[in-house]
Design a protein around this motif. Sequence first.
Motif, short mmCIF file in Angstrom:
data_model
loop_
_atom_site.label_atom_id
_atom_site.label_comp_id
_atom_site.label_asym_id
_atom_site.label_seq_id
_atom_site.Cartn_x
_atom_site.Cartn_y
_atom_site.Cartn_z
N TYR A 145 -12.85 -7.85 2.32
CA TYR A 145 -12.01 -8.56 1.54
C TYR A 145 -12.63 -10.13 1.08
CZ TYR A 145 -8.04 -5.57 2.04
OH TYR A 145 -6.93 -4.51 2.26
N SER A 171 0.99 -1.10 0.07
CA SER A 171 -0.03 0.14 -0.11
C SER A 171 1.01 1.24 -0.13
CB SER A 171 -0.97 0.01 1.11
OG SER A 171 -0.26 0.12 2.38
N ILE A 195 -3.79 -4.39 9.70
CA ILE A 195 -5.13 -5.00 9.63
C ILE A 195 -5.45 -6.15 10.25
CG2 ILE A 195 -6.98 -5.69 7.88
CD1 ILE A 195 -5.51 -4.36 5.67
N ARG A 219 -8.58 -1.37 10.21
CA ARG A 219 -7.24 -1.01 10.15
C ARG A 219 -6.62 -0.12 11.27
NH1 ARG A 219 -4.28 1.05 4.47
NH2 ARG A 219 -2.35 1.11 5.39
N PHE A 250 -12.99 -2.44 6.45
CA PHE A 250 -12.59 -3.18 5.09
C PHE A 250 -13.48 -4.42 4.78
CE2 PHE A 250 -9.15 -0.62 3.72
CZ PHE A 250 -8.57 -0.08 4.73
N LYS A 310 -14.27 -0.49 1.27
CA LYS A 310 -13.76 0.35 2.45
C LYS A 310 -14.74 1.29 2.64
CE LYS A 310 -10.28 3.30 0.45
NZ LYS A 310 -8.86 3.57 0.54
N GLU A 325 -5.19 4.24 2.92
CA GLU A 325 -5.15 3.57 1.86
C GLU A 325 -5.30 1.93 1.98
OE1 GLU A 325 -4.77 6.72 -0.58
OE2 GLU A 325 -4.49 4.54 -1.34
N THR A 326 -5.71 1.47 0.74
CA THR A 326 -6.02 0.30 0.75
C THR A 326 -4.72 -0.87 0.79
OG1 THR A 326 -8.16 0.62 -0.24
CG2 THR A 326 -7.33 -1.64 -0.30
N GLN A 327 -4.56 -1.89 1.32
CA GLN A 327 -3.46 -2.71 1.29
C GLN A 327 -4.05 -3.74 0.10
OE1 GLN A 327 -2.06 -4.46 4.92
NE2 GLN A 327 -1.73 -2.30 6.05
N TYR A 328 -3.22 -3.98 -0.88
CA TYR A 328 -3.59 -5.13 -1.71
C TYR A 328 -2.82 -6.32 -1.56
CZ TYR A 328 -6.30 -1.46 -3.94
OH TYR A 328 -7.09 -0.43 -4.34
#
Lengths: 113, 114
Positions: free
Chosen positions: B36, A94, B102, B94, B34, B49, A100-103
């Motif tokens: 997933y 990220s 996370i 998060r 979030f 999110k 911010e998104t973690q990918y």
Amino acid sequence: ETGVTQSPTHLIKTRGQQVTLRCSSQSGHNTVSWYQQALGQGPQFIFQYYREEENGRGNFPPRFSGLQFPNYSSELNVNALELDDSALYLCASSPKDLGETQYFGPGTRLLVL
Amino acid sequence: AQSVAQPEDQVNVAEGNPLTVKCTYSVSGNPYLFWYVQYPNRGLQFLLKYITGDNLVKGSYGFEAEFNKSQTSFHLKKPSALVSDSALYFCAVRDVYRDDKIIFGKGTRLHILP
């Protein structure tokens, strides 16, 4: 698919050995986090690297260590492997900004015999 | 301490019906929430999110989630389920104010029945 890649995809080791897992972050991302996902469980945070330094750590022993390189790729090293280390290891990248998104990458499945 | 709870291990829904996957959270400060999804032998894919703003968040593949501050919930929803939605879903928070990790729930397996 994200731009995060991991190698190898699968690995078999024996108890007491050492292992190195690798992660390449998505372009433009300077932060890499590592997670361990045991079978049937949610991922557990191992640690995070930002600008080549450890930036936070979960409840994992010191035999779990890592590195981040100037190109922001990262390694996870596990020494003295134990049977309970068998899991899917995920890395996520990220930008270092709040929210911010973690990918996530596809993961490395480690089996310790 | 930050945490999330997914009270259902498994949810079964008939194809074409609306689906809901439940999540409640416990955070200090403003929540960064979030969802997933994980397909078999795959890593986690980001769905959506909530950081701030509109309580109804729209995400990938027709999914949406509703943030409810008074009930500390962040349920995942879809108006019409597809068989291809069958997967393992994780709610997460998060911890941006500490170590940025996370924290995941234990996951809910969603089965869409044809």
